[in-house]
Enzyme design. Structure first.
Site, short mmCIF file in Angstrom:
data_model
loop_
_atom_site.label_atom_id
_atom_site.label_comp_id
_atom_site.label_asym_id
_atom_site.label_seq_id
_atom_site.Cartn_x
_atom_site.Cartn_y
_atom_site.Cartn_z
N CYS A 1 0.45 -1.35 0.06
CA CYS A 1 0.09 0.14 0.30
C CYS A 1 0.65 1.16 0.22
O CYS A 1 1.57 1.19 -0.89
CB CYS A 1 -1.34 -0.10 1.09
SG CYS A 1 -2.39 1.17 0.59
N HIS B 1 -3.22 -5.00 1.62
CA HIS B 1 -2.11 -5.58 2.84
C HIS B 1 -2.55 -6.57 3.15
O HIS B 1 -3.84 -7.27 4.23
CB HIS B 1 -3.34 -4.96 4.36
CG HIS B 1 -2.84 -3.38 3.94
ND1 HIS B 1 -2.26 -2.48 4.76
CD2 HIS B 1 -4.09 -2.02 3.10
CE1 HIS B 1 -2.18 -1.36 4.12
NE2 HIS B 1 -3.32 -0.92 3.54
N GLU C 1 -0.71 -8.09 4.64
CA GLU C 1 -0.98 -8.41 6.75
C GLU C 1 -2.00 -8.69 8.06
O GLU C 1 -2.60 -8.42 8.57
CB GLU C 1 0.02 -7.25 7.36
CG GLU C 1 -1.02 -5.83 7.19
CD GLU C 1 -0.10 -5.12 6.12
OE1 GLU C 1 -0.35 -5.68 5.11
OE2 GLU C 1 -0.79 -4.09 6.10
N1 GLN Z 1 -3.86 6.48 1.43
C1 GLN Z 1 -2.28 6.18 1.76
C2 GLN Z 1 -1.25 6.80 0.86
O1 GLN Z 1 -1.53 7.40 0.37
C3 GLN Z 1 -2.10 4.55 1.07
C4 GLN Z 1 -2.77 4.16 2.09
C5 GLN Z 1 -2.20 2.71 2.91
O2 GLN Z 1 -1.08 2.92 3.82
N2 GLN Z 1 -3.39 1.83 3.38
O3 GLN Z 1 -0.39 6.99 1.77
#
Ligand code: GLN
Length: 187
Positions: free
Chosen positions: A75, A168, A170
């Site tokens: 992410c 994710h 995890e």
């Molecule tokens: N929206 C976050 C970002 O741009 C990422 C979100 C996440 O890691 N769950 O950094």
């Protein structure tokens, strides 16, 4: 085998729990010297701008860029793996570590669906993909392999021993085998 988890901000604790379910030792990485004793590195989800700012401030950027062992970014971590980053207003942001030949757009699913779960498939197995204010991988170079797609866009890609995941692993117990794939890259 010891996995390092970048633990500046974000959900690094959840990665540690997931690894311990698999019986794998891990340490939190906060300082450049923490990189020297580990076999692989995870860059967790969180707030990519914050993680980026502190990685630079704490002198970790060079060590991460020179780290030759496997790295998995999830992410916000996937955002930081990228070569090019756009925010949700299509403005370029100079936050990433330039580790993979991909372009990403942050928060690309819009405010209506900030978070969602969906079934994904990898190695013939179905699992739950958890997306939280997820980025989209909008471009990938020839050296990048798409391992998982969702609605025709890549959600897990690989370049050499580097992985970027926009979900994710995890956070879903049935996604733990993704870590086994990642750790298979340690050779
Ligand atoms: N929206 C976050 C970002 O741009 C990422 C979100 C996440 O890691 N769950 O950094």
């Amino acid at each position: 085998m010891v996995v390092g988890i970048l633990s500046i901000q974000g959900d690094f604790e959840e990665h540690k729990k997931a690894l311990s379910e698999l019986g794998i030792d891990s340490i939190f990485v906060k300082y450049p010297e923490d990189l020297s004793g580990i076999d692989a590195l995870i860059i967790p989800g969180g707030e990519s701008t914050t993680i980026s700012r502190l990685v630079k401030k704490w002198g970790l950027l060079e060590g991460i860029q020179k780290f030759e062992k496997p790295i998995m970014g999830t992410c916000a971590g996937a955002i930081l793996m990228a070569e090019y980053v756009l925010n949700e207003f299509d403005e370029a942001e100079d936050i990433s570590f330039h580790l993979m030949d991909i372009s990403v757009k942050r928060n690309a699913f819009g405010r209506q669906i900030e978070s969602f779960e969906t079934k994904l498939k990898f190695q013939g197995k179905e699992f739950t993909g958890v997306f939280i204010r997820a980025p989209k991988i909008t471009r990938h170079g020839d050296a990048v392999k798409v391992l998982i797609e969702y609605q025709s866009s890549p959600v897990m890609v690989q370049q050499g021993n580097k992985l970027a995941l926009t979900f994710h692993p995890e956070l879903s117990p049935d996604a733990l085998f993704i870590y086994e794939y990642f750790l298979s890259l340690t050779g």
